[in-house]
Enzyme design. Sequence first.
Site, PDB file in Angstrom:
ATOM      1  CG  ASN A 178      -2.014   7.306   3.957  1.00  0.00           C
ATOM      2  OD1 ASN A 178      -3.194   7.409   3.686  1.00  0.00           O
ATOM      3  ND2 ASN A 178      -1.494   6.225   4.513  1.00  0.00           N
ATOM      4  CE1 TYR A 193      -3.668   6.944  12.078  1.00  0.00           C
ATOM      5  CE2 TYR A 193      -2.156   8.065  10.607  1.00  0.00           C
ATOM      6  CZ  TYR A 193      -2.667   6.899  11.140  1.00  0.00           C
ATOM      7  OH  TYR A 193      -2.164   5.690  10.737  1.00  0.00           O
ATOM      8  N   GLY A 202      -9.406   0.519  13.091  1.00  0.00           N
ATOM      9  CA  GLY A 202      -8.247   1.389  13.308  1.00  0.00           C
ATOM     10  C   GLY A 202      -8.412   2.222  14.566  1.00  0.00           C
ATOM     11  N   GLY A 232     -13.285   1.549   7.794  1.00  0.00           N
ATOM     12  CA  GLY A 232     -14.562   2.188   8.059  1.00  0.00           C
ATOM     13  C   GLY A 232     -15.394   1.451   9.090  1.00  0.00           C
ATOM     14  CB  VAL A 251      -7.641  -1.604   9.050  1.00  0.00           C
ATOM     15  CG1 VAL A 251      -8.966  -2.331   8.852  1.00  0.00           C
ATOM     16  CG2 VAL A 251      -7.412  -1.296  10.535  1.00  0.00           C
ATOM     17  N   GLY A 266     -14.308   0.764  12.182  1.00  0.00           N
ATOM     18  CA  GLY A 266     -13.894   1.107  13.541  1.00  0.00           C
ATOM     19  C   GLY A 266     -12.678   0.361  14.054  1.00  0.00           C
ATOM     20  CD  GLU A 272       8.296   0.999  12.645  1.00  0.00           C
ATOM     21  OE1 GLU A 272       8.734   0.986  11.487  1.00  0.00           O
ATOM     22  OE2 GLU A 272       8.672   1.839  13.480  1.00  0.00           O
ATOM     23  CE1 TYR A 292      -3.516   2.731   0.774  1.00  0.00           C
ATOM     24  CE2 TYR A 292      -2.048   3.363   2.562  1.00  0.00           C
ATOM     25  CZ  TYR A 292      -3.136   3.630   1.755  1.00  0.00           C
ATOM     26  OH  TYR A 292      -3.835   4.798   1.926  1.00  0.00           O
ATOM     27  CD  GLU A 293       3.317   2.688   4.675  1.00  0.00           C
ATOM     28  OE1 GLU A 293       4.509   2.295   4.797  1.00  0.00           O
ATOM     29  OE2 GLU A 293       2.645   3.132   5.625  1.00  0.00           O
TER      30      GLU A 293
END
Length: 165
Positions: A125, A132, A98, A94, A88, A96, A84, A23-24
Amino acid sequence: MIRTAVLDDVPVLHALVRELAAYEKALDEVVASEDQLREALFGERPAAYAHVATAEEGGGEVVGFALWFLNFSTWRGVHGIYLEDLYVRPDRRGGGHGKALLAELARICGERGYERLEWSVLNWNAPSIAFYESLGARPQDEWTVYRLTDGALVRLGAAGERLGA
């Protein structure tokens, strides 16, 4: 449901680490093996800790994780948690998970007298940044993360040996 990771979770944790790296856009950087992860989390001297988010349906399938370790603030004089990795699976976002993982780490901080919960997020991101910030987290814009790895780390270590460090 959030629970502390157990030894049998290592294969799925390793798979999730790889999914996060993909993903990253950095899957090629993952060199850690399941054995290394097992040792880091469950060895004689654990270096890190993990919690997993499980789905209520499907027999408690692991759908996300938080991997963290302790840091220390010389200014506050107490430990904190450095997160670190938080991940999810996309099809479970979506729901909950995370937020529940972060809430568990915040609970641990409170229980143990830790005064910080910190992590890094990639600048691109936007969905994670918005998530966050919705929880009250704020970016630390005045700090820039630096990292030594590979050849640069080896060269500096060799210089330390030559300098009698």
